[in-house]
Design a protein around this motif. Sequence first.
Motif, mmCIF file in Angstrom:
data_model
loop_
_atom_site.group_PDB
_atom_site.id
_atom_site.type_symbol
_atom_site.label_atom_id
_atom_site.label_comp_id
_atom_site.label_asym_id
_atom_site.label_seq_id
_atom_site.Cartn_x
_atom_site.Cartn_y
_atom_site.Cartn_z
ATOM 1 N N UNK A 213 0.228 -9.437 12.940
ATOM 2 C CA UNK A 213 0.061 -8.590 11.762
ATOM 3 C C UNK A 213 0.403 -9.360 10.493
ATOM 4 N N UNK A 214 -0.502 -9.286 9.501
ATOM 5 C CA UNK A 214 -0.282 -9.929 8.208
ATOM 6 C C UNK A 214 -0.179 -8.871 7.120
ATOM 7 N N UNK A 215 0.565 -9.203 6.074
ATOM 8 C CA UNK A 215 0.660 -8.331 4.906
ATOM 9 C C UNK A 215 -0.428 -8.637 3.890
ATOM 10 N N UNK A 238 -2.113 -5.355 8.216
ATOM 11 C CA UNK A 238 -1.445 -4.065 8.403
ATOM 12 C C UNK A 238 -2.056 -3.018 7.481
ATOM 13 N N UNK A 239 -1.899 -1.758 7.844
ATOM 14 C CA UNK A 239 -2.352 -0.661 6.984
ATOM 15 C C UNK A 239 -1.627 -0.761 5.636
ATOM 16 N N UNK A 240 -2.386 -0.668 4.569
ATOM 17 C CA UNK A 240 -1.815 -0.822 3.235
ATOM 18 C C UNK A 240 -1.760 -2.261 2.771
ATOM 19 N N UNK A 241 -2.150 -3.190 3.641
ATOM 20 C CA UNK A 241 -2.113 -4.605 3.284
ATOM 21 C C UNK A 241 -3.231 -4.985 2.324
ATOM 22 N N UNK A 242 -3.177 -6.219 1.853
ATOM 23 C CA UNK A 242 -4.078 -6.701 0.810
ATOM 24 C C UNK A 242 -4.907 -7.876 1.325
#
Length: 286
Positions: A213-215, A238-242
Motif C-alpha cells: 500500500x502506498x500513500x 490506499x483509499x484517499x491516496x494521491x
Amino acid sequence: MPDNAATPTVEVTITGAGAHHDALTTLLEAHGAHGFHPEGDTFRAYVAAPVWGEAKADAVREWLDAQAPRAALHIDTIPARNWNAEWEASVEPQHIGPFFVRPSWSDAAPPPDTYPPLVIDPKMSFGTGYHATTRLVLELMTNLPFDGARVLDVGTGTGILAIAACRAGAARVDAIDIDTWAVENTRENIAQNDVAERVQVHHGTLADLPLASADIVLANIHRAVLIDLMPQFAKRLRVGGHCICAGCLLNDAPAMRQAAREHGFTVANERSSLPWWAVHLTRAAA
C-alpha cells in the motif's frame, strides 16, 4: 544525457504522424531510444549510434507504411560531442515551488523557504527539472501530504521525484524503472542527496514489485503506459491516496481522465505547459 563524449547520437525525426506519438514512443523505446520530443506534428527520438542500425530504421519505415503512410521519416547522425561540457555550460539551477534543483558542479544557494537542494546529475536518464513534464510534477507535489508517507515513483529516471519526496518528508520511496541506465543514475543521485536509507531502487516493471500500500504514486512516463498501469495504481494506492501522472500531451487529457474515472480516481488538480499536461488524482473509496 550521455556521459560518453565519444559516442555519436542518431536523431530520428518523423513528421505527419501527430496522432501516433504514444505508439512511436513505445516503438522507438523498444529500439533503444532514450530521449523523446513530440511537438505538434513532429516527433523526434534520440538513440546512441552504436545501438541503432539499418534493420531498426527499416522496422520504423515498415511501421509507418502500415500505420501512417503519409508520414515522413528523416534520420540524421549527430557527431560525437562533449555533452557533459555543453550541459555544464548551459544549465542553471531551477527553483520550482518549494524545490531547488541544481547539478553537483553548481554551488548556488537555495532561495529562502525551500527544501535542501535536489542535486541531480543526469546520465542517459530522463528527469532533470529542465523538462516541462518534470516541472509539472514538482509543481503538483507542492501541497501533497508527504510527511511520513510511503511513495511509489514509477519510471524514476534520474530519481529526481523520489529525492523530492524525501525532501518533503516521505518515510519510504520505492523507485522503479525498466532502464538499467536510469536505475544506475538514480542510485548515484540518491546517494549524493543522502536519502539512500529511505529510497529503495528497483529494476523492472511495476508488476515485478511486491504489492504494497502506498500513500502517493508519482508517474512521469507517457500516456499509453499510464493508462495500462492505472489498474495497478488503484490496487497499490490506499483509499484517499494521491497519484500524479505526467508525460502526457494536452490532447491526451480526455483519455487520461476517462481511464482515471474507470479505476476509481477523481481529478483533484491539473496543470499544463504546452504541449504537455499533468494531473493530480485522488483515489475514492471502492
